[in-house]
Design an enzyme around this catalytic site. Structure first.
Site, PDB file in Angstrom:
ATOM      1  NE  ARG A  51      54.160  84.581 -45.194  1.00 25.54           N
ATOM      2  CZ  ARG A  51      53.965  83.536 -44.409  1.00 25.54           C
ATOM      3  NH1 ARG A  51      54.572  83.459 -43.268  1.00 25.54           N
ATOM      4  NH2 ARG A  51      53.162  82.552 -44.756  1.00 25.54           N
ATOM      5  CE  LYS A 148      33.436  77.959 -40.803  1.00 25.49           C
ATOM      6  NZ  LYS A 148      33.881  76.920 -41.747  1.00 25.49           N
ATOM      7  CG  HIS A 178      30.306  80.139 -47.789  1.00 30.16           C
ATOM      8  ND1 HIS A 178      30.897  79.449 -46.779  1.00 30.16           N
ATOM      9  CD2 HIS A 178      29.796  79.202 -48.630  1.00 30.16           C
ATOM     10  CE1 HIS A 178      30.764  78.149 -47.000  1.00 30.16           C
ATOM     11  NE2 HIS A 178      30.083  77.968 -48.123  1.00 30.16           N
ATOM     12  CE  LYS A 182      26.047  77.547 -49.421  1.00 28.36           C
ATOM     13  NZ  LYS A 182      26.762  76.922 -50.533  1.00 28.36           N
ATOM     14  CD  GLU A 216      30.517  69.644 -46.664  1.00 32.36           C
ATOM     15  OE1 GLU A 216      31.114  70.321 -47.502  1.00 32.36           O
ATOM     16  OE2 GLU A 216      30.898  69.538 -45.485  1.00 32.36           O
ATOM     17  CG  ASP A 235      34.237  73.027 -40.798  1.00 33.75           C
ATOM     18  OD1 ASP A 235      34.904  74.042 -41.053  1.00 33.75           O
ATOM     19  OD2 ASP A 235      33.824  72.244 -41.676  1.00 33.75           O
ATOM     20  CG  HIS A 240      28.264  77.267 -42.690  1.00 30.88           C
ATOM     21  ND1 HIS A 240      28.660  78.566 -42.866  1.00 30.88           N
ATOM     22  CD2 HIS A 240      29.312  76.506 -43.096  1.00 30.88           C
ATOM     23  CE1 HIS A 240      29.898  78.580 -43.356  1.00 30.88           C
ATOM     24  NE2 HIS A 240      30.309  77.347 -43.493  1.00 30.88           N
ATOM     25  CE  LYS A 331      34.055  68.635 -43.931  1.00 28.12           C
ATOM     26  NZ  LYS A 331      33.502  69.582 -44.865  1.00 28.12           N
TER      27      LYS A 331
HETATM   28  C1  BG6 Z   1      33.055  75.601 -45.024  1.00 27.57           C
HETATM   29  C2  BG6 Z   1      33.557  74.469 -44.181  1.00 27.57           C
HETATM   30  O1  BG6 Z   1      32.795  76.720 -44.236  1.00 27.57           O
HETATM   31  O2  BG6 Z   1      31.861  75.205 -45.680  1.00 27.57           O
HETATM   32  C3  BG6 Z   1      33.801  73.249 -45.034  1.00 27.57           C
HETATM   33  O3  BG6 Z   1      34.759  74.858 -43.528  1.00 27.57           O
HETATM   34  C4  BG6 Z   1      32.564  72.898 -45.827  1.00 27.57           C
HETATM   35  O4  BG6 Z   1      34.214  72.146 -44.230  1.00 27.57           O
HETATM   36  C5  BG6 Z   1      32.021  74.106 -46.566  1.00 27.57           C
HETATM   37  O5  BG6 Z   1      32.905  71.875 -46.738  1.00 27.57           O
HETATM   38  C6  BG6 Z   1      30.679  73.810 -47.200  1.00 27.57           C
HETATM   39  O6  BG6 Z   1      30.297  74.859 -48.040  1.00 27.57           O
HETATM   40  P1  BG6 Z   1      29.349  74.615 -49.294  1.00 27.57           P
HETATM   41  O7  BG6 Z   1      29.086  75.993 -49.814  1.00 27.57           O
HETATM   42  O8  BG6 Z   1      30.098  73.752 -50.232  1.00 27.57           O
HETATM   43  O9  BG6 Z   1      28.129  73.929 -48.756  1.00 27.57           O
END
Ligand code: BG6
Length: 484
Positions: A51, A148, A178, A182, A216, A235, A240, A331
């Site tokens: 935008r 996502k 993603h 990896k 994390e 999430d 994942h 987290k």
């Molecule tokens: C994302 C989540 O898809 O993946 C995040 O929305 C998360 O909350 C992240 O922190 C973790 O990715 P990675 O590659 O750092 O393990």
């Protein structure tokens, strides 16, 4: 020995949301690294569309700053960076209106690979897909890339799939998870299907249980508003962890092709048993030594959203009947560890007198940090004094094993974007997979909502709530340490 880089065909990549966080932190720095590696053709073009009323110079400056900040670009790369920026264009666009579309149509070539990255809110997917057609920009071979969250339940995921399917064929849609990009996740498939050693043992005769951990240390940071509506289940688990579970549990596909792999993953998701409520532990972090609590971070003093989840799942098929899959993610945990551990069964009988310890082979696949694998094996303790057995890891840390080549390990985003250009969908989620994952997740979420479940608190910087330990203790097992 440097790894071989095969240049891709030339392309026009349009990034909707080109000024956004993902574009600046991941997509464009990733493309720059591919440029540095020589994979990006000199006449390929990247067009940022958003935008903001920026001009070309303003956009290039913005991306230059982003690459210097997030892309790991060194000072010596300055000349290359300037060259890369020459391949970058910008056009302002209104996803919900007609402004800017004619200009975009004039910029995108129709005779090269076309990819459109929807790095925008999912509510705009349908608008973008429709306008790409009504303005005669997209062709029958264009690719669209989406991120996502792909819905927040089955119903919304179906609606999103439909909004894309109204304009694009499934073979044109690239849904990014993603985790699939990896390096170690792909190695998991190489290990399983490229070696004779593991496959005969990969079943309920030899495997006691499997643990999948994605821990994390970060909290919800500046994403509190989004996260508070999602929680760890939406999430992380629905996407994942589910993908990791699929790759560990799936049957060997007949070949490493997009539909062959995705068909097998889909069968795993569909074979997942409903999880009983006492096999799910939800947690929320409380303030710890070095940080605030979740409710403070999420700016919601009454939030019941989980920042941690642990669960025991079962897959209803011949291979896995009776083998628990324990998943946990959270987290603000003690350390950042992502790993999959395949814990094999005990030997039925030990021939070594006095050896009462339980020896177990464990294959641990580490996604991060220290990407690699180790296989715990039992050996004789060195020295005299009879046969005393100890467990030691046969460690393969990729950085050590591969030397210089380990430095070439590409970031997940870079790899996935290049796969889009190559037209390879193997590492992308198919629409039916996403829907099946929600179909499994929905009743679990509805269950705890109906029970008004309150997540257990855990101290920030810990291993999660006590109940998560109990989940395994009750089964006579324990979580692997969260050591780095
Ligand atoms: C994302 C989540 O898809 O993946 C995040 O929305 C998360 O909350 C992240 O922190 C973790 O990715 P990675 O590659 O750092 O393990």
């Amino acid at each position: 020995m440097a790894s071989r880089v095969i240049p891709v065909e030339t392309f026009d990549l349009v990034i909707f949301g080109g000024t956004g966080d993902l574009a600046r932190r991941k997509i464009l720095p990733g493309l720059f690294r591919r440029f540095l590696s020589g994979q990006m053709p000199a006449d390929a073009r990247i067009i940022g569309a958003a935008r903001s009323d920026l001009d070309q110079a303003g956009y290039r400056q913005m991306i230059k700053d982003a690459i210097l900040e997030f892309g790991g670009a060194e000072k010596e790369d300055a000349v290359c960076l300037a060259k890369f920026l020459e391949q970058l264009n910008y056009t302002p666009i209104d996803a919900k209106g007609e402004a800017g579309w004619k200009a975009l149509a004039g910029m995108v070539r129709r005779d090269v690979v076309q990819a459109f990255y929807f790095s925008v809110a999912p509510s705009l997917f349908g608008d973008l897909a429709a306008r790409l057609h009504s303005h005669n920009i997209a062709t029958e071979t264009s690719r669209i890339v989406v991120e996502k969250p792909f819905g927040r339940d089955l119903e919304t995921a179906k609606a999103l799939n439909k909004s894309l399917a109204d304009h694009f064929d499934e073979s044109q849609i690239y849904r990014i998870d993603h985790y699939l990009g990896k390096e170690t996740v792909q190695n998991l498939m190489a290990v399983r299907f490229g070696n004779v050693l593991f496959e005969p043992l990969w079943n309920n005769h030899y495997v006691d249980h499997i643990q999948i951990t994605v821990a994390e240390t970060v909290g919800v940071g500046g994403r509190g508003a989004y996260y508070d509506r999602s929680g760890a289940m939406r999430d992380m688990v629905q996407n994942h962890l589910m993908q990791l579970l699929c790759l560990i549990a799936m049957e060997p596909p007949s070949q490493f092709g997009a539909d062959e792999v995705r068909d097998e993953k889909l069968k795993v998701i569909r074979a997942l048993q409903n999880v009983e409520s006492h096999h799910i532990v939800r947690g929320q972090y409380d303030a710890g030594k070095d940080g605030d609590g979740y409710r403070h971070d999420a700016e919601n003093p009454r939030s019941f959203t989980e920042s941690f989840i642990a669960m025991r799942c079962h897959i209803n098929n011949w291979r896995w009947a009776g083998v628990p899959f324990y998943l946990r993610t959270g987290k603000r945990m003690k350390s950042r560890v992502s790993e999959i551990a395949v814990v094999f069964k005990d030997l039925g009988h030990s021939i070594f007198e006095g050896d009462e310890k339980r020896h177990r082979n464990i294959l641990a696949i580490r996604l991060q940090p220290n990407e690699g694998m180790d296989l715990q094996v039992t050996i004789k303790e060195p020295g005299p004094g009879g046969m005393r057995l100890i467990d030691v890891p046969l460690d393969m840390t990729f950085a050590e094993a591969l030397g210089d080549d380990a430095e070439d390990v590409t970031d997940a985003y870079e790899r996935l974007i290049m796969d889009v250009i190559r037209g390879n969908q193997t590492l992308f989620m198919r629409g039916d997979e996403v829907e099946a994952a929600w179909a499994w997740t929905d009743p679990l979420i509805q269950g705890w909502e109906a029970r008004n479940d309150v997540p257990k608190t855990y101290e920030a910087g810990s291993t999660g709530p006590e109940d998560a330990q109990m989940l395994l203790h009750r089964d006579g097992r324990r979580w692997r340490d969260l050591k780095v």
